[in-house]
Design a protein around this motif. Sequence first.
Motif, PDB file in Angstrom:
ATOM      1  N   GLN A 116      -0.848  19.224 -12.353  1.00 58.27           N
ATOM      2  CA  GLN A 116      -0.222  20.239 -13.214  1.00 58.27           C
ATOM      3  C   GLN A 116      -0.982  20.362 -14.524  1.00 58.27           C
ATOM      4  N   ARG A 117      -1.336  19.225 -15.124  1.00 55.96           N
ATOM      5  CA  ARG A 117      -2.067  19.254 -16.382  1.00 55.96           C
ATOM      6  C   ARG A 117      -3.442  19.893 -16.169  1.00 55.96           C
ATOM      7  N   ALA A 166       0.867   9.273  -5.577  1.00 57.44           N
ATOM      8  CA  ALA A 166       1.145  10.684  -5.272  1.00 57.44           C
ATOM      9  C   ALA A 166       1.915  11.354  -6.412  1.00 57.44           C
ATOM     10  N   GLN A 167       2.862  10.633  -6.971  1.00 60.44           N
ATOM     11  CA  GLN A 167       3.638  11.179  -8.087  1.00 60.44           C
ATOM     12  C   GLN A 167       2.743  11.400  -9.292  1.00 60.44           C
ATOM     13  N   GLU A 168       1.886  10.405  -9.571  1.00 60.29           N
ATOM     14  CA  GLU A 168       0.981  10.534 -10.717  1.00 60.29           C
ATOM     15  C   GLU A 168      -0.015  11.662 -10.475  1.00 60.29           C
ATOM     16  N   ARG A 226       0.829  -1.207   0.000  1.00 64.23           N
ATOM     17  CA  ARG A 226       0.000   0.000   0.000  1.00 64.23           C
ATOM     18  C   ARG A 226       0.869   1.266   0.000  1.00 64.23           C
ATOM     19  N   VAL A 227       1.936   1.245   0.813  1.00 60.49           N
ATOM     20  CA  VAL A 227       2.828   2.417   0.875  1.00 60.49           C
ATOM     21  C   VAL A 227       3.464   2.676  -0.474  1.00 60.49           C
ATOM     22  N   GLU A 228       3.944   1.628  -1.117  1.00 60.93           N
ATOM     23  CA  GLU A 228       4.567   1.783  -2.437  1.00 60.93           C
ATOM     24  C   GLU A 228       3.549   2.291  -3.443  1.00 60.93           C
ATOM     25  N   ARG A 229       2.283   1.744  -3.340  1.00 62.82           N
ATOM     26  CA  ARG A 229       1.256   2.176  -4.304  1.00 62.82           C
ATOM     27  C   ARG A 229       0.899   3.630  -4.076  1.00 62.82           C
ATOM     28  N   GLU A 230       0.804   4.078  -2.805  1.00 64.03           N
ATOM     29  CA  GLU A 230       0.462   5.469  -2.509  1.00 64.03           C
ATOM     30  C   GLU A 230       1.560   6.418  -2.993  1.00 64.03           C
ATOM     31  N   LYS A 231       2.810   5.996  -2.859  1.00 69.89           N
ATOM     32  CA  LYS A 231       3.917   6.812  -3.355  1.00 69.89           C
ATOM     33  C   LYS A 231       3.824   7.012  -4.852  1.00 69.89           C
TER      34      LYS A 231
END
Length: 370
Positions: free
Chosen positions: A255-256, A247-249, A239-244
Amino acid sequence: MNAQVNELQVIDQKEIALAFNNDQGIQAIIDNIKAQVNEKFEGVVWDFSKKKDRDTVASLAYKVGRSKTAIDAEGKKLKEQYTVFTKKIDAERKLAREQLEAEQARIRKPLDEWEQAEKDRKQRHVDHIAAIKMPANLCGEWDAASIKDAIQTLESKVIDSSFEDFEQEAKLAKFETLEKLRTALVTREKYEAEQAELERLRKEQQEREQRERDERIAKEAADKARIEAEAKALAEQRRVEREKQEAQEKAEREQREAAEREACLKAEKEAALLREEKLKQQAIEREKQAEIDRQNAIEQERLRIEREQEAKAEADRKAEEARLANVEHMRSINQEILNKLCEIGLDEDQAKAVITAIARNQIPNVSIKY
């Protein structure tokens, strides 16, 4: 009891033989026997509980029966000797049999009734004793509590002189039945104790098996909890890896979206200016139409009020006409009544007073129909 009752004598054969050869001879013997019985038997009060009285009545009836037998036997003998008198003798024999049998039954009736009453009395005691013995035959299917109840009921049962000559038999029946019930109670209590012990052992076995099941379930639950904890830790790491990654995405997507929103805001501002101008023009047109509609409504309301006033005036005119017509109608009827009252002898004031009293309902059961 009359001491001469037993003196009734059985008629001898010679007298019977002579009677068969005379008209009404046998009837005379029968009447004589009945007379002796009535003389010595009637009016006597018997006590059939005493053997002496029972034997006396039985002996008297027996002697009447012997007379019947003697007449019948002598008649049979004479029949063989005098065949010409066969029918007469048979009739006399039948006469003697019927009447003396009836007399014998009459004499025995009180004894027979006493014997039947005695039989019924004994049967009541026999039935009562059978009821005392009955629990001993049924207790095999009873539980210990029911047997105890039966023992208590029977112990409280009083065996006394009301059982008369069956008192000792009733006491013996009670004693024997109580012994059987007490024996059955011991056997039943032993059986129920054994069943209770078996039930205790069965419950202990069930409890032991339940504890083993509970321990097994607890161990399985612990293993399951450990496996779930390990799976939960692995899932948390993922879950932590997926949330990271998300968050980047999300930052890139924001921005778009910011650039797109800025372009949309510019386009919306231009469209809003156009809409505002259009709305102003529409508001002016709506105000013009509203003024026109208001003037039309005022005119319609003025016309409606005029119509209502005209209709009310017409209704008032018609009502007044109807009132005046009714007043005239009532006046004409009153005048007609006034004329009639004056014709029958009243002066005008009296007639008017009567009409006024009737109109005001001052005279009961009298009214004017207009």
